[in-house]
Motif scaffolding. Structure first.
Motif, PDB file in Angstrom:
ATOM      1  N   VAL A 165       7.412  40.485  43.462  1.00 44.01           N
ATOM      2  CA  VAL A 165       8.687  40.568  42.738  1.00 44.01           C
ATOM      3  C   VAL A 165       8.683  41.777  41.811  1.00 44.01           C
ATOM      4  O   VAL A 165       9.684  42.492  41.682  1.00 44.01           O
ATOM      5  CB  VAL A 165       8.940  39.249  41.960  1.00 44.01           C
ATOM      6  N   LYS A 166       7.559  42.049  41.181  1.00 43.20           N
ATOM      7  CA  LYS A 166       7.439  43.197  40.286  1.00 43.20           C
ATOM      8  C   LYS A 166       7.621  44.508  41.056  1.00 43.20           C
ATOM      9  O   LYS A 166       8.282  45.431  40.584  1.00 43.20           O
ATOM     10  CB  LYS A 166       6.076  43.162  39.603  1.00 43.20           C
ATOM     11  N   GLU A 167       7.044  44.588  42.246  1.00 43.54           N
ATOM     12  CA  GLU A 167       7.198  45.782  43.063  1.00 43.54           C
ATOM     13  C   GLU A 167       8.628  45.942  43.557  1.00 43.54           C
ATOM     14  O   GLU A 167       9.144  47.062  43.655  1.00 43.54           O
ATOM     15  CB  GLU A 167       6.252  45.734  44.261  1.00 43.54           C
ATOM     16  N   CYS A 168       9.272  44.839  43.910  1.00 47.95           N
ATOM     17  CA  CYS A 168      10.650  44.908  44.404  1.00 47.95           C
ATOM     18  C   CYS A 168      11.608  45.353  43.305  1.00 47.95           C
ATOM     19  O   CYS A 168      12.611  46.027  43.574  1.00 47.95           O
ATOM     20  CB  CYS A 168      11.093  43.559  44.959  1.00 47.95           C
ATOM     21  N   ASP A 169      11.330  44.968  42.074  1.00 45.77           N
ATOM     22  CA  ASP A 169      12.219  45.324  40.965  1.00 45.77           C
ATOM     23  C   ASP A 169      12.013  46.768  40.504  1.00 45.77           C
ATOM     24  O   ASP A 169      12.849  47.322  39.801  1.00 45.77           O
ATOM     25  CB  ASP A 169      11.993  44.372  39.783  1.00 45.77           C
ATOM     26  N   ASP A 170      10.926  47.387  40.901  1.00 49.85           N
ATOM     27  CA  ASP A 170      10.643  48.755  40.499  1.00 49.85           C
ATOM     28  C   ASP A 170      11.548  49.697  41.281  1.00 49.85           C
ATOM     29  O   ASP A 170      11.422  49.839  42.491  1.00 49.85           O
ATOM     30  CB  ASP A 170       9.166  49.073  40.764  1.00 49.85           C
ATOM     31  N   ASP A 171      12.462  50.350  40.573  1.00 52.53           N
ATOM     32  CA  ASP A 171      13.426  51.235  41.217  1.00 52.53           C
ATOM     33  C   ASP A 171      13.203  52.690  40.806  1.00 52.53           C
ATOM     34  O   ASP A 171      14.145  53.463  40.643  1.00 52.53           O
ATOM     35  CB  ASP A 171      14.865  50.826  40.867  1.00 52.53           C
ATOM     36  N   SER A 172      11.998  53.066  40.620  1.00 55.06           N
ATOM     37  CA  SER A 172      11.735  54.460  40.222  1.00 55.06           C
ATOM     38  C   SER A 172      12.008  55.375  41.408  1.00 55.06           C
ATOM     39  O   SER A 172      11.672  55.050  42.547  1.00 55.06           O
ATOM     40  CB  SER A 172      10.304  54.613  39.725  1.00 55.06           C
ATOM     41  N   PRO A 173      12.633  56.551  41.178  1.00 54.39           N
ATOM     42  CA  PRO A 173      12.967  57.445  42.292  1.00 54.39           C
ATOM     43  C   PRO A 173      11.716  58.093  42.873  1.00 54.39           C
ATOM     44  O   PRO A 173      10.748  58.364  42.192  1.00 54.39           O
ATOM     45  CB  PRO A 173      13.875  58.501  41.648  1.00 54.39           C
ATOM     46  N   GLY A 174      11.742  58.239  44.192  1.00 57.49           N
ATOM     47  CA  GLY A 174      10.637  58.868  44.903  1.00 57.49           C
ATOM     48  C   GLY A 174       9.539  57.911  45.319  1.00 57.49           C
ATOM     49  O   GLY A 174       8.556  58.317  45.918  1.00 57.49           O
ATOM     50  N   SER A 175       9.662  56.626  45.009  1.00 61.58           N
ATOM     51  CA  SER A 175       8.621  55.655  45.378  1.00 61.58           C
ATOM     52  C   SER A 175       8.984  54.845  46.620  1.00 61.58           C
ATOM     53  O   SER A 175       8.308  53.889  46.954  1.00 61.58           O
ATOM     54  CB  SER A 175       8.344  54.719  44.202  1.00 61.58           C
ATOM     55  N   GLU A 176      10.057  55.234  47.295  1.00 64.95           N
ATOM     56  CA  GLU A 176      10.491  54.481  48.475  1.00 64.95           C
ATOM     57  C   GLU A 176       9.461  54.573  49.589  1.00 64.95           C
ATOM     58  O   GLU A 176       9.160  53.583  50.251  1.00 64.95           O
ATOM     59  CB  GLU A 176      11.847  55.002  48.979  1.00 64.95           C
ATOM     60  N   TRP A 177       8.938  55.778  49.803  1.00 68.56           N
ATOM     61  CA  TRP A 177       7.982  55.944  50.887  1.00 68.56           C
ATOM     62  C   TRP A 177       6.663  55.250  50.590  1.00 68.56           C
ATOM     63  O   TRP A 177       5.996  54.758  51.509  1.00 68.56           O
ATOM     64  CB  TRP A 177       7.749  57.431  51.169  1.00 68.56           C
ATOM     65  N   GLU A 178       6.295  55.133  49.352  1.00 67.74           N
ATOM     66  CA  GLU A 178       5.078  54.394  48.999  1.00 67.74           C
ATOM     67  C   GLU A 178       5.255  52.895  49.297  1.00 67.74           C
ATOM     68  O   GLU A 178       4.330  52.230  49.755  1.00 67.74           O
ATOM     69  CB  GLU A 178       4.708  54.608  47.538  1.00 67.74           C
ATOM     70  N   LYS A 179       6.464  52.401  49.039  1.00 65.29           N
ATOM     71  CA  LYS A 179       6.743  50.984  49.350  1.00 65.29           C
ATOM     72  C   LYS A 179       6.662  50.742  50.857  1.00 65.29           C
ATOM     73  O   LYS A 179       6.079  49.765  51.320  1.00 65.29           O
ATOM     74  CB  LYS A 179       8.132  50.587  48.839  1.00 65.29           C
ATOM     75  N   VAL A 180       7.246  51.655  51.621  1.00 60.86           N
ATOM     76  CA  VAL A 180       7.220  51.521  53.074  1.00 60.86           C
ATOM     77  C   VAL A 180       5.786  51.634  53.569  1.00 60.86           C
ATOM     78  O   VAL A 180       5.341  50.884  54.461  1.00 60.86           O
ATOM     79  CB  VAL A 180       8.124  52.585  53.734  1.00 60.86           C
TER      80      VAL A 180
END
Length: 196
Positions: A147-162
């Motif tokens: 849940v903590k990772e999903c709520d993190d909306d920092s720009p440029g971290s999309e590819w790290e999530k994927v």
């Protein structure tokens, strides 16, 4: 009219029919009475084994106190009168005590096994309860992290999530579906993003 075996045939004639069973019983009773009178005349003497002589000539018919002929009762009575040897009596007593000891030992072992099984079952339930508590705490921690990772909306971290959701190591996942094409598409998209 009687046939060759002494049974009367069924006829419509006027002669009186006689019951063959009643005639047979009457004949047997008269023979038994004759044998009893002969035995009474001889007297009740005992033979060398301490047994009374048999009442019938062929040894099949013995008479008990009720007047009923029963060969099995007479044989049982003769067997009771005989003394068994001392060695057999001792063996029977030893066998009886041995069987009683085996019974008591098996009952004690059964009680011991039941107690042991009860203790093992309680230990298993305790272990299962501890394992469930550990799983619950691990699941809660992983859920909180997700849940903590999903709520993190920092720009440029999309590819790290994927990248965290995809396993890019082909050696670790041997039994899963082949996702090599998807992996290659994601890597190419990362290197050259789509232009809108």
């Amino acid at each position: 009219m009687a046939d060759a075996f002494g049974f009367s045939s069924f006829s419509n004639g006027a002669e009186a029919e006689e019951d063959p069973a009643a005639a047979f019983l009457a004949q047997q009773q008269s023979e038994i009475a004759g044998i009893e009178s002969e035995a009474d005349g001889l007297g009740a003497t005992e033979d060398a084994f301490g047994e009374a002589p048999a009442a019938a000539v062929n040894g099949d018919m013995f008479e008990d106190s009720n007047g009923v002929a029963d060969s099995y009762a007479a044989i049982a009575q003769v067997d009771q009168l005989r003394q068994e040897p001392e060695s057999l009596r001792k063996w029977r007593e030893e066998q009886k005590t041995r069987l009683e000891q085996l019974d008591s030992a098996s009952k004690a072992a059964e009680v011991e096994w039941k107690e042991k099984a009860k203790k093992e079952l309680e230990d298993w339930h305790l272990h299962q309860q501890e394992q469930m508590e550990k799983n619950k705490s691990n699941n809660r921690a992983s859920e909180d992290a997700f849940v903590k990772e999903c709520d993190d909306d920092s720009p440029g971290s999309e590819w790290e999530k994927v990248a965290r959701l995809c396993d890019f190591n082909p050696k670790t996942s041997r039994q899963t579906k082949d996702v090599s094409r998807m992996r290659s598409v994601l890597i190419s998209l990362k290197q050259t993003p789509l232009v809108r």
